[in-house]
Design a protein around this motif. Structure first.
Motif, mmCIF file in Angstrom:
data_model
loop_
_atom_site.group_PDB
_atom_site.id
_atom_site.type_symbol
_atom_site.label_atom_id
_atom_site.label_comp_id
_atom_site.label_asym_id
_atom_site.label_seq_id
_atom_site.Cartn_x
_atom_site.Cartn_y
_atom_site.Cartn_z
ATOM 1 N N VAL A 93 0.862 -1.167 0.000
ATOM 2 C CA VAL A 93 0.000 0.000 0.000
ATOM 3 C C VAL A 93 0.904 1.223 0.000
ATOM 4 N N TYR A 94 0.661 2.126 -0.938
ATOM 5 C CA TYR A 94 1.481 3.319 -1.081
ATOM 6 C C TYR A 94 0.743 4.535 -0.508
ATOM 7 N N TYR A 95 1.470 5.307 0.307
ATOM 8 C CA TYR A 95 0.907 6.472 0.969
ATOM 9 C C TYR A 95 1.665 7.730 0.562
ATOM 10 N N CYS A 96 0.943 8.800 0.333
ATOM 11 C CA CYS A 96 1.615 10.087 0.205
ATOM 12 C C CYS A 96 1.501 10.819 1.545
ATOM 13 N N ALA A 97 2.438 11.703 1.786
ATOM 14 C CA ALA A 97 2.478 12.407 3.059
ATOM 15 C C ALA A 97 3.076 13.797 2.873
ATOM 16 N N ARG A 98 2.645 14.705 3.737
ATOM 17 C CA ARG A 98 3.163 16.072 3.730
ATOM 18 C C ARG A 98 4.165 16.236 4.855
ATOM 19 N N ALA A 99 5.323 16.771 4.517
ATOM 20 C CA ALA A 99 6.373 16.983 5.516
ATOM 21 C C ALA A 99 6.076 18.218 6.371
ATOM 22 N N LEU A 100 6.785 18.286 7.477
ATOM 23 C CA LEU A 100 6.654 19.444 8.367
ATOM 24 C C LEU A 100 7.394 20.656 7.821
ATOM 25 N N TYR A 101 8.294 20.412 6.861
ATOM 26 C CA TYR A 101 9.176 21.463 6.374
ATOM 27 C C TYR A 101 9.129 21.553 4.848
ATOM 28 N N GLY A 102 9.904 22.510 4.320
ATOM 29 C CA GLY A 102 10.007 22.627 2.869
ATOM 30 C C GLY A 102 11.086 21.757 2.278
ATOM 31 N N THR A 103 11.971 21.258 3.129
ATOM 32 C CA THR A 103 13.067 20.419 2.652
ATOM 33 C C THR A 103 12.723 18.941 2.831
ATOM 34 N N MET A 104 13.381 18.105 2.066
ATOM 35 C CA MET A 104 13.083 16.674 2.049
ATOM 36 C C MET A 104 13.488 16.008 3.355
ATOM 37 N N VAL A 105 12.675 15.082 3.805
ATOM 38 C CA VAL A 105 12.984 14.270 4.968
ATOM 39 C C VAL A 105 12.556 12.834 4.701
ATOM 40 N N GLN A 106 13.153 11.889 5.441
ATOM 41 C CA GLN A 106 12.868 10.479 5.212
ATOM 42 C C GLN A 106 12.113 9.800 6.336
ATOM 43 N N THR A 107 12.089 10.376 7.517
ATOM 44 C CA THR A 107 11.497 9.683 8.655
ATOM 45 C C THR A 107 10.032 10.046 8.834
ATOM 46 N N GLU A 108 9.240 9.073 9.202
ATOM 47 C CA GLU A 108 7.796 9.262 9.331
ATOM 48 C C GLU A 108 7.426 10.364 10.300
#
Length: 124
Positions: A93-108
């Motif tokens: 199952v593939y999920y999209c998510a919005r980060a807390l910041y404008g820069t890329m992050v990998q951790t949930e």
């Protein structure tokens, strides 16, 4: 709170391609980095790809690098994941998510909004 709705999942043969989409509500889509995660049966959810808010920087897990491409259209409030050369191991199952910041992050824990997920099944 933003709403994220994934689409585009389905059943595909190994070696095939699929494009996932994630439509976001609201007017702040372009403020935040976005990401894709996936969860296979019996496994923990894992990072797949991330993209910066402007779309100029991307990041991928080693397992999909060179096969998947993340992109976004800020004018359409939409995130994409182009998946090619699919393998049975990509079934999840593939999920999209919005980060807390404008820069890329990998951790949930650095993502605060999640879609409901879309199933991708790759047959051998």
């Amino acid at each position: 709170q933003v709403q994220l709705v994934e689409s585009g999942g389905g059943l595909v043969q190994a070696g095939g391609s699929l494009r996932l989409s994630c439509a976001a509500s609201g007017r702040t889509f372009s403020w935040y980095a976005m990401g894709w995660f996936r969860q296979a049966p019996g496994k923990e959810r894992e990072f797949v790809a991330a993209i910066s808010r402007g779309g100029d920087n991307t990041d991928y897990s080693d397992s999909v690098k060179g096969r998947f491409t993340i992109s976004r259209d800020n004018a359409k409030n939409t995130l994409y994941l182009q998946m090619s050369t699919l393998k049975p191991a990509d079934t999840a199952v593939y999920y999209c998510a919005r980060a807390l910041y404008g820069t890329m992050v990998q951790t949930e824990r650095e993502y605060d909004s999640w879609g409901q997920g879309t199933q991708v099944t790759v047959s051998s």
